[in-house]
Design a protein around this motif. Structure first.
Motif: not given
Length: 805
Positions: A148-155, A344-352, A167-171, A160-165
């Motif tokens: 949720y965190l980087p998706a919120l940052a990107l939004n 960087a925020a997304y990288s932290g999420t992807l790793s976790t 989904v994109m991170t999860s995929v 880009i809407p929060l919901e799509w952010s």
């Protein structure tokens, strides 16, 4: 400061940098998926053939735990509460030393595929599966928060809407984890670690230059009270103190360092104990760097917004949007750097998330699937592991969307939710390996009691709120803001809405949320010893030596008598007889009556604290689960086409949807017009016995939110529709959703053949041949064979084939 739209600052170059970083992670997954395409085994998928570099493992462990919570959440924590949280660096170092000295050798000695195998060897299967399920829940919630965190940052900085952010991170996480396994996860973590460092460091350097130098940052932080590193307030109700952060994080970090499936997989992917110890100690360095950079970013952000707090001014809706807004404003004149920070925020999420998905798949297969179906081929095991990765990726996406509806900071949400269970589950591992007297009854009872007390404390804090003097943020200002409009925010809180406030609200319910894990661990440990003593301590001489971790075991430093004393009567490993290579499993002990007795007592006390009517409480809570459960029974008997996958998927989706409605109602409350009670009067009451109550009792439970109204600046559209559905309909809603899902999933995965169904399990809707024509009766059997007379008396019931699972 003008109320500018920062989304215009995120340009084409920023998008190119951002998507380039994501693409690199995907390519690493593709590379390892192709490289290991002929090694279709779970050994390769989960452990990388146990030949991974200690350096890569260390970097992977560091970023797996750090995640986007550090990149985005910790600067916000510093902005509102100061730098006291940096004491987690000390907790990290102590936890790493403890894991290296005591537990890494034991893990290599046991060569466990799942951490929870240890609990089965030490206690029994029931405790293993219970702890595995609890930790799986923790991981799913934690990963939902980090997605949720980087998706919120990107939004907050792009269109880009929060919901799509989300989904994109999860995929992306699910894709490269599923394709490349643990090797892809580890080497992607290494890449992402460097992106995180450069992003956070770049933000601090550029913002410091804009502010006028490091001296101005320190001056602003000191004047604002943010340099509170030595806040040694001993009151456990103080949210931001040394004792709160250190003790709370120490238990959580010990649990992660010694027994987390994520870390254990990485230890065992090393070639030797020496390599694993190097990885464990080396990971402290990048973790410390990440935490220090996050604190520096938070101080710079406070100095930058010293005269105009964007949250108080209404320029951001949620506190966690501050870091992303800060980065985009600072980098607005340098194309690409804003994209680097969001990367960087997304990288932290992807790793976790990638690490967590891989660990969840390993836990599920090793703890729940392979013990029941041990003869599955290696290829099918690897395929099942990948399918589970996809499933957990989808599940985490749903959790991330649910977290997006909460209004507290992610640091507090994460610590509160995870701390309720981390302490008790850790104590079962920790005490079980150090003290041989604890038996399975003590372990089970202690874990349940510890979790119950921690949950009680957390739920009390949600219902009544902590006392303001212990949880309020440090002061911020809006004196230098130049806004085009003025917004008035009501500061009404739950505590003001609820006229009755229990005495525990200002004591027990005000305990710092960071200490929930410590409370759970302490209560669980005490109860484990007490219950073990009452039911009869286990004999140390009967404990399997491989499971024992003595506090002192170095004969070169300590006298033999001291070493022998700290073995507490447990045999030396060398004394194990040749026929005892495999660790014997203990028989399951039944502690169920005591467990349910304690659980019912705790629930009764909790219900006594809620001010709603009993009927509403019962219907709301039981209705969430009754509908889907009923459908599984009903359709299993009436509809022979529904298969096992449809039943499992239907009941999970039905439960999830009902819980979503209920949680949404609790957090946001229904529209007032739907919950108002009929009018009553107090005109004839004695004047000496008059009490003023401002709201209905039903509204206190069913319209209160999880957070103060002051922290909820908006109300989602679902609040007046889905979240306003009557709680009496939760059972019906779950029933409908479960029914539809069962039929769809069964159809997609292949309906069962009615002719294969055991006729004894079938209940036809029309079966009376004396009243209805035979054609109609035959039609309503749907192809299920009839029960013969001899079969009715003697034939056993045929169980559904497990092979289809």
């Amino acid at each position: 400061m003008q109320s500018e739209d920062v989304k215009t600052y995120f340009g084409v170059v920023d998008f190119a940098v951002f998507f380039g970083a994501l693409l690199s992670s995907v390519l690493i997954g593709v590379y390892f998926g192709y490289k290991d395409r002929n090694k279709k085994t779970t050994e390769t998928y989960y452990y990388g053939d146990r030949h991974v570099s200690p350096f890569a493992v260390a970097m992977s462990m560091a970023v797996s735990y750090i995640s986007a919570i550090t990149v985005i959440g910790f600067p916000v924590e510093t902005y509102f509460y100061g730098v006291t949280f940096m004491w987690i660096i000390v907790a990290t170092l102590v936890a790493a030393i403890f894991a290296s000295v005591y537990y890494i050798p034991m893990l290599f000695r046991m060569q466990l595929k799942s951490t929870f195998e240890l609990l089965e060897f030490r206690y029994n299967k029931m405790i293993r599966r219970l702890c595995s399920a609890i930790v799986a829940f923790q991981l799913i919630v934690y990963m939902g928060i980090t997605i949720y965190l980087p998706a919120l940052a990107l939004n907050s900085v792009t269109p880009i809407p929060l919901e799509w952010s989300i989904v994109m991170t999860s995929v992306i996480c699910t894709f490269y984890t599923t394709l490349g396994g643990i090797k892809a996860v580890i080497w992607t973590d290494v890449l992402q670690a460097f992106i995180m460092v450069f992003g956070a460091l770049g933000l601090f350097i550029k913002s410091t230059i804009d502010i006028g130098g490091i001296d101005n940052v320190i001056t602003a932080a000191e004047e604002g009270g943010r340099l509170n590193f030595f806040n040694f307030n001993a009151d456990i109700r103080e949210r931001s103190s040394v004792s709160s952060y250190f003790l709370g994080y120490f238990i959580a970090l010990l649990d992660v360092s010694c027994f987390s499936q994520i870390f254990v997989q990485r230890y065992l992917s090393c070639q030797s104990v020496s390599d694993a110890r190097k990885a464990s100690m080396f990971r402290v360095i990048p973790m410390c760097i990440f935490v220090i950079l996050a604190a520096l970013d938070g101080l710079a952000m406070y100095a930058y917004y010293e005269g105009c707090d964007p949250y108080k001014a209404g320029l951001v809706e949620k506190k966690d949007e501050l870091t992303a807004r800060f980065a985009v404003e600072v980098f607005r004149n340098i194309p690409g750097l804003a994209g680097l920070f969001v990367s960087a925020a997304y990288s932290g999420t992807l790793s976790t998330v990638s690490s967590g998905i891989n660990a969840l798949a390993a836990m599920t297969t090793e703890d729940f699937i392979f013990p029941h179906w041990p003869n599955i081929s290696a290829i099918k095991k690897a395929l099942l592991a990948k399918l589970l990765s996809v499933f957990f990726g989808c599940l985490v996406t749903g959790v991330a969307y649910l977290v997006s509806t909460l209004q507290s900071t992610v640091v507090q949400i994460g610590v509160s939710l995870l701390g309720m269970f981390a302490g008790p589950t850790f104590s079962v591992f920790f005490i079980g390996t150090l003290f041989p007297w604890v038996n399975s009854k003590g372990a089970f009872g202690g874990m349940v009691m510890g979790a119950a007390v921690a949950c009680w404390c957390s739920l009390g804090a949600i219902i009544y709120e902590a006392a303001p003097e212990f949880s309020q943020t440090l002061p911020t200002s809006v004196e230098e803001c130049y806004l085009n409009s003025t917004t008035t925010i009501s500061m009404t809180t739950i505590a003001e809405m609820i006229q009755y406030r229990t005495p525990l609200a200002d004591t027990w319910y005000s305990v710092s949320p960071f200490l929930y894990s410590t409370i759970g661990f302490t209560v669980s440990t005490v109860c484990m010893f007490v219950i073990s003593g009452i039911t009869g301590f286990a004999k140390p001489s009967e404990m399997e030596p491989k499971l024992f971790v003595p506090l002192i075991d170095n004969k070169k430093i300590f006298p033999k008598k001291v070493v022998k004393f700290f073995r507490f009567g447990v045999r030396e490993i060398e004394e194990v007889k040749p026929g005892e290579e495999t660790v014997p499993l203990k028989e399951r002990s039944d502690f169920t009556p005591c467990f349910f007795g304690c659980l019912v007592a705790a629930i009764a006390y909790l219900v006594s604290e809620i001010k709603s009517t009993v009927i509403q409480i019962v219907k709301a809570l039981t209705g969430m689960f009754v509908g889907p459960t009923f459908v599984v029974f009903m359709f299993g008997a009436f509809c022979p086409w529904v298969n096992e996958k449809g039943a499992l998927g239907g009941i999970i989706i039905g439960w999830a949807f009902s819980c979503w409605c209920s949680l949404g109602r609790i957090m946001y409350g229904p529209a007032p017009r739907f919950v108002e009670s009929l009018p009553t009067s107090i005109e004839r009451c004695d004047a000496n016995f008059t009490t003023s109550i401002s709201m209905n009792a039903s509204e206190i439970f069913f319209t209160s939110t999880l957070m103060p109204v002051s922290d909820v600046p908006y109300r989602p559209k679902l609040a007046d529709t889905l979240y306003s559905v009557s709680p009496f309909l939760y059972g019906f809603i779950g029933c409908v959703i479960c029914t539809v899902s069962m039929l769809i999933i069964s159809g997609k995965t292949g309906f069962n053949k009615p002719s294969d169904m055991d006729p004894k399990l079938f209940v036809p809707l029309v079966d009376n041949k004396k009243i209805f024509p035979r054609k109609i009766v035959r039609f309503f059997r749907f192809g299920v064979p009839e029960i013969g007379a001899s079969e009715l008396k003697h034939a056993p019931i045929k169980y559904a084939s497990v092979g289809r699972l």
